[in-house]
Design a protein around this motif. Structure first.
Motif, short mmCIF file in Angstrom:
data_model
loop_
_atom_site.label_atom_id
_atom_site.label_comp_id
_atom_site.label_asym_id
_atom_site.label_seq_id
_atom_site.Cartn_x
_atom_site.Cartn_y
_atom_site.Cartn_z
N ASN A 191 -2.16 -10.83 12.71
CA ASN A 191 -0.88 -11.39 13.13
C ASN A 191 -0.68 -12.81 12.60
N GLN A 192 -1.74 -13.59 12.56
CA GLN A 192 -1.64 -14.93 12.01
C GLN A 192 -1.31 -14.88 10.51
N ALA A 193 -1.91 -13.94 9.79
CA ALA A 193 -1.59 -13.79 8.37
C ALA A 193 -0.13 -13.42 8.19
N PHE A 194 0.37 -12.53 9.03
CA PHE A 194 1.79 -12.16 8.98
C PHE A 194 2.68 -13.37 9.22
N LEU A 195 2.32 -14.19 10.21
CA LEU A 195 3.13 -15.37 10.53
C LEU A 195 3.12 -16.39 9.39
N ARG A 196 2.02 -16.45 8.65
CA ARG A 196 1.93 -17.38 7.53
C ARG A 196 2.59 -16.83 6.26
N GLY A 197 3.04 -15.59 6.33
CA GLY A 197 3.63 -14.99 5.14
C GLY A 197 2.60 -14.49 4.16
N GLU A 198 1.38 -14.25 4.66
CA GLU A 198 0.29 -13.81 3.79
C GLU A 198 -0.06 -12.34 4.02
N GLY A 199 0.90 -11.56 4.48
CA GLY A 199 0.66 -10.15 4.74
C GLY A 199 0.28 -9.40 3.47
N ASN A 200 -0.58 -8.40 3.63
CA ASN A 200 -1.04 -7.65 2.47
C ASN A 200 -0.40 -6.27 2.36
N LEU A 201 0.58 -5.96 3.21
CA LEU A 201 1.16 -4.63 3.20
C LEU A 201 1.97 -4.36 1.94
N GLY A 202 2.38 -5.41 1.25
CA GLY A 202 3.08 -5.21 -0.01
C GLY A 202 2.17 -4.62 -1.08
N HIS A 203 0.88 -4.66 -0.83
CA HIS A 203 -0.09 -4.14 -1.78
C HIS A 203 -0.61 -2.75 -1.39
N VAL A 204 -0.08 -2.19 -0.30
CA VAL A 204 -0.50 -0.86 0.12
C VAL A 204 0.05 0.16 -0.86
N ARG A 205 -0.80 1.06 -1.30
CA ARG A 205 -0.41 2.07 -2.29
C ARG A 205 -0.77 3.46 -1.78
N VAL A 206 -0.14 4.48 -2.35
CA VAL A 206 -0.43 5.84 -1.94
C VAL A 206 -1.90 6.19 -2.17
N GLU A 207 -2.51 5.55 -3.17
CA GLU A 207 -3.93 5.81 -3.45
C GLU A 207 -4.83 5.41 -2.29
N ASP A 208 -4.32 4.52 -1.43
CA ASP A 208 -5.13 4.10 -0.29
C ASP A 208 -5.39 5.25 0.69
N LEU A 209 -4.63 6.32 0.56
CA LEU A 209 -4.84 7.48 1.43
C LEU A 209 -6.06 8.29 1.03
N ASN A 210 -6.50 8.15 -0.22
CA ASN A 210 -7.60 8.99 -0.72
C ASN A 210 -8.86 8.92 0.12
N PRO A 211 -9.36 7.72 0.45
CA PRO A 211 -10.61 7.69 1.25
C PRO A 211 -10.42 8.12 2.69
N LEU A 212 -9.17 8.36 3.10
CA LEU A 212 -8.90 8.75 4.49
C LEU A 212 -8.74 10.25 4.64
N GLN A 213 -8.89 10.99 3.56
CA GLN A 213 -8.69 12.44 3.65
C GLN A 213 -9.70 13.11 4.55
N GLY A 214 -10.88 12.53 4.68
CA GLY A 214 -11.91 13.14 5.52
C GLY A 214 -11.78 12.82 7.00
N GLY A 215 -10.88 11.94 7.34
CA GLY A 215 -10.70 11.59 8.75
C GLY A 215 -10.21 10.17 8.92
N GLN A 216 -9.95 9.79 10.15
CA GLN A 216 -9.45 8.45 10.45
C GLN A 216 -10.38 7.75 11.41
N HIS A 217 -10.44 6.43 11.28
CA HIS A 217 -11.30 5.60 12.13
C HIS A 217 -10.54 4.33 12.50
N PRO A 218 -9.47 4.46 13.29
CA PRO A 218 -8.65 3.29 13.63
C PRO A 218 -9.43 2.25 14.42
N ILE A 219 -9.09 0.99 14.17
CA ILE A 219 -9.75 -0.09 14.89
C ILE A 219 -9.11 -0.35 16.24
N ALA A 220 -7.88 0.15 16.43
CA ALA A 220 -7.18 -0.09 17.69
C ALA A 220 -6.11 0.97 17.91
#
Length: 230
Positions: free
Chosen positions: A47-76
């Motif tokens: 949240n602090q990174a978001f407030l500073r304008g340093e969010g990384n979601l602009g770098h999220v790509r469809v390829e990021d789904l590849n390692p998640l095909q075997g399952g999910q492990h959410p932190i929250a």
């Protein structure tokens, strides 16, 4: 309507119908979950990174789904209002596979929502549950209008509004300077407190230190998420 108004056979059927946990081989490959405090720190940092304008979601790509095909492990798991201005992934600067989100107007929890939370805790080893309200919440404002007698209860909105009314009454009794904000805070607190004892698996995880349930409020004007009572 009662919040978490379920139990007995209904609750057993709901848990029995949940997807089966991962196989032993898949579980062996799963990353170790963070502790509840580590997960909370990651959300705060995000949240602090978001407030500073340093969010990384602009770098999220469809390829990021590849390692998640075997399952999910959410932190929250984040129980948030359905308001379009409060997306948890953006506010906490988290990409795919990081947050297990449950969203409903007023950030309350019914029996299906509770089953989803229990699944995340019991089968995904999620270490943190955050109940996140937000200032300027229309659902809370509607509950206030019912308490004030300035608006009739719309039957089609009853399940959304009625569970929030106790929080509004608590806020009125508190003598807070800003009763509307206090009502939002009390609503988040009440839901978080109920979740702690709403299911045996969750209560056990809390007792063993594997789970923490906290309340938070997102500030509508700034985007800052303030965690309550920590």
């Amino acid at each position: 309507m009662k919040l978490f108004g379920w139990g007995g056979k209904a609750s057993k059927r709901a848990i029995a119908a949940a997807p089966a946990p991962a196989s032993p081989a898949a579980a062996a490959d799963a990353p170790s979950p963070p502790t509840p405090d580590q997960a909370l720190a990651l959300l705060r940092e995000g949240n602090q990174a978001f407030l500073r304008g340093e969010g990384n979601l602009g770098h999220v790509r469809v390829e990021d789904l590849n390692p998640l095909q075997g399952g999910q492990h959410p932190i929250a798991t984040v129980v948030a209002c359905a308001d379009s201005r409060t997306p948890p992934t953006i506010l906490f600067n988290q990409g795919f596979g990081r947050l297990f989100s449950i969203r409903v107007a007023g950030n309350t929890v019914d029996r299906r929502g509770l089953s989803s939370i229990v699944y995340a805790v019991k089968h995904l080893a999620c270490p943190l549950v955050v109940v996140m309200g937000h200032t300027g919440c229309g659902a809370v404002a509607a509950a206030e209008a019912i308490v004030d007698g300035t608006s009739p209860l719309d039957p089609s909105l009853e399940e959304m509004i009625v569970p929030i009314i106790p929080a509004v009454l608590d806020a009125r009794r508190s003598g807070a300077a800003d009763v509307a904000v206090r009502a939002v805070e009390e609503n988040a607190r009440r839901v978080a407190e109920k979740l702690k004892t709403a299911d045996v698996a969750m209560a056990g995880a809390i007792a063993e230190g594997r789970l923490k349930v906290v309340a938070a409020v997102k500030q509508m004007q700034t985007g800052e998420v303030i965690f309550l009572d920590l």
